[in-house]
Scaffold this motif. Structure first.
Motif, PDB file in Angstrom:
ATOM      1  N   LEU A 290       0.752  -1.353   0.484  1.00  0.00           N
ATOM      2  CA  LEU A 290      -0.108   0.003   0.131  1.00  0.00           C
ATOM      3  C   LEU A 290       1.119   0.799   0.077  1.00  0.00           C
ATOM      4  CD1 LEU A 290      -2.902  -0.840   2.249  1.00  0.00           C
ATOM      5  CD2 LEU A 290      -3.187  -0.386  -0.153  1.00  0.00           C
ATOM      6  N   GLU A 291       1.845   1.175   1.116  1.00  0.00           N
ATOM      7  CA  GLU A 291       2.746   2.396   1.038  1.00  0.00           C
ATOM      8  C   GLU A 291       3.308   2.593  -0.544  1.00  0.00           C
ATOM      9  OE1 GLU A 291       5.691   0.962   4.020  1.00  0.00           O
ATOM     10  OE2 GLU A 291       3.968   2.195   5.714  1.00  0.00           O
TER      11      GLU A 291
ATOM     12  N   LEU B 240      -6.251  10.127   4.036  1.00  0.00           N
ATOM     13  CA  LEU B 240      -6.250   8.557   3.836  1.00  0.00           C
ATOM     14  C   LEU B 240      -4.742   8.246   4.322  1.00  0.00           C
ATOM     15  CD1 LEU B 240      -7.333   5.741   3.162  1.00  0.00           C
ATOM     16  CD2 LEU B 240      -7.049   6.584   0.690  1.00  0.00           C
ATOM     17  N   MET B 241      -3.940   8.693   4.153  1.00  0.00           N
ATOM     18  CA  MET B 241      -2.957   8.270   4.192  1.00  0.00           C
ATOM     19  C   MET B 241      -2.245   8.090   5.279  1.00  0.00           C
ATOM     20  SD  MET B 241      -1.491   6.083   2.423  1.00  0.00           S
ATOM     21  CE  MET B 241       0.202   5.080   2.934  1.00  0.00           C
ATOM     22  N   ARG B 242      -2.329   9.428   6.573  1.00  0.00           N
ATOM     23  CA  ARG B 242      -2.256   9.962   7.696  1.00  0.00           C
ATOM     24  C   ARG B 242      -2.886   8.920   8.394  1.00  0.00           C
ATOM     25  NH1 ARG B 242      -2.584  15.225   5.794  1.00  0.00           N
ATOM     26  NH2 ARG B 242      -4.917  15.261   6.154  1.00  0.00           N
ATOM     27  N   ASP B 243      -4.531   8.377   8.302  1.00  0.00           N
ATOM     28  CA  ASP B 243      -4.939   7.641   9.361  1.00  0.00           C
ATOM     29  C   ASP B 243      -4.842   6.362   9.024  1.00  0.00           C
ATOM     30  OD1 ASP B 243      -6.667   9.846  10.438  1.00  0.00           O
ATOM     31  OD2 ASP B 243      -8.289   9.807   8.795  1.00  0.00           O
ATOM     32  N   LEU B 244      -4.080   6.137   8.169  1.00  0.00           N
ATOM     33  CA  LEU B 244      -3.483   4.865   7.210  1.00  0.00           C
ATOM     34  C   LEU B 244      -2.126   4.767   8.006  1.00  0.00           C
ATOM     35  CD1 LEU B 244      -4.128   1.764   6.123  1.00  0.00           C
ATOM     36  CD2 LEU B 244      -2.806   2.975   3.843  1.00  0.00           C
TER      37      LEU B 244
ATOM     38  N   MET C 125      -5.275   0.300  -8.612  1.00  0.00           N
ATOM     39  CA  MET C 125      -5.328  -0.717  -7.713  1.00  0.00           C
ATOM     40  C   MET C 125      -5.109  -0.224  -5.697  1.00  0.00           C
ATOM     41  SD  MET C 125      -3.138  -3.215  -8.262  1.00  0.00           S
ATOM     42  CE  MET C 125      -2.357  -4.600  -8.809  1.00  0.00           C
ATOM     43  N   PHE C 126      -4.590   0.523  -5.379  1.00  0.00           N
ATOM     44  CA  PHE C 126      -4.435   1.438  -4.560  1.00  0.00           C
ATOM     45  C   PHE C 126      -5.786   1.216  -3.285  1.00  0.00           C
ATOM     46  CE2 PHE C 126      -5.043   4.047  -1.050  1.00  0.00           C
ATOM     47  CZ  PHE C 126      -3.785   3.861  -0.491  1.00  0.00           C
ATOM     48  N   ALA C 127      -6.610   1.352  -3.688  1.00  0.00           N
ATOM     49  CA  ALA C 127      -7.975   1.018  -3.678  1.00  0.00           C
ATOM     50  C   ALA C 127      -9.087  -0.190  -3.669  1.00  0.00           C
ATOM     51  CB  ALA C 127      -9.343   1.619  -5.112  1.00  0.00           C
TER      52      ALA C 127
END
Length: 189
Positions: free
Chosen positions: A16-17, A103-107, A38-40
């Motif tokens: 994911l990263e 999204l990435m901050r929370d992930l 792809m990420f989703a």
């Protein structure tokens, strides 16, 4: 030796990263769109597998597992909400990167807690065979999981399982019409 559950989940997190980096470094909106899809796809499947395999394992094997699972389900729900917004954005939209960054901050917070606290506690509580079995179940679950975020779907078995079995084929048909990255598109090795 087969991978343990922590190994399987860490691999997903690294993937994911990598996909996030591909989106951010995309040369154009076409490349960003392909990696957005792809990420989703990866994050939606990963989240459902956590809901169906990992969180019930917390509840089963850990004395504080119910609280841990409830907290992680809540975090996962927030991430699914962000993903739902992101997966439907046009890569040329001015909201594209702010929504992705949120999204990435929370992930990243969720990933850190899972990798440093939650899953190590689970690993300490289960045998090697149980951990390997959880990793296999986690990977198999992703095969049948929806490929898009559905944050309003139930997040606890058995209702989530039934909804996922209905939703996944619909997502898979829609996936046939989405653009996807090819191996030559990946700049980060």
């Amino acid at each position: 030796m087969a991978p343990r559950v922590l190994d399987a989940i860490k691999q997903d997190h690294r993937d994911l990263e990598m996909l996030y980096n591909e989106i951010v470094n995309g040369k154009d909106t076409g490349a960003r769109t392909r990696f957005q899809n792809m990420f989703a796809w990866e994050l939606a499947r990963h989240s459902v597998a956590e809901d169906l395999v990992l969180y019930p394992a917390f509840e089963k094997y850990l004395s504080n597992g119910r609280q841990m699972a409830d907290r992680d389900r809540e975090e996962n729900h927030v991430i699914k909400e962000h993903l739902k917004n992101f997966q439907n954005l046009d890569a040329a939209s001015p909201d594209f990167f702010p929504v992705l960054d949120s999204l990435m901050r929370d992930l990243k917070k969720h990933i850190h807690a899972e990798e440093t606290v939650d899953i190590p506690q689970l690993e300490d509580a289960v045998s090697q065979n149980e951990s390997e079995g959880l990793a296999k179940s986690f990977e198999r679950t992703k095969i049948f999981a929806p490929s898009r975020a559905h944050p309003h779907a139930p997040s606890k078995p058995p209702f989530e399982t039934a909804v996922n079995l209905i939703t996944a084929p619909i997502d898979q048909v829609a996936d046939m019409f989405r653009r996807w990255p090819s191996k030559k598109d990946i700049s980060i090795k």
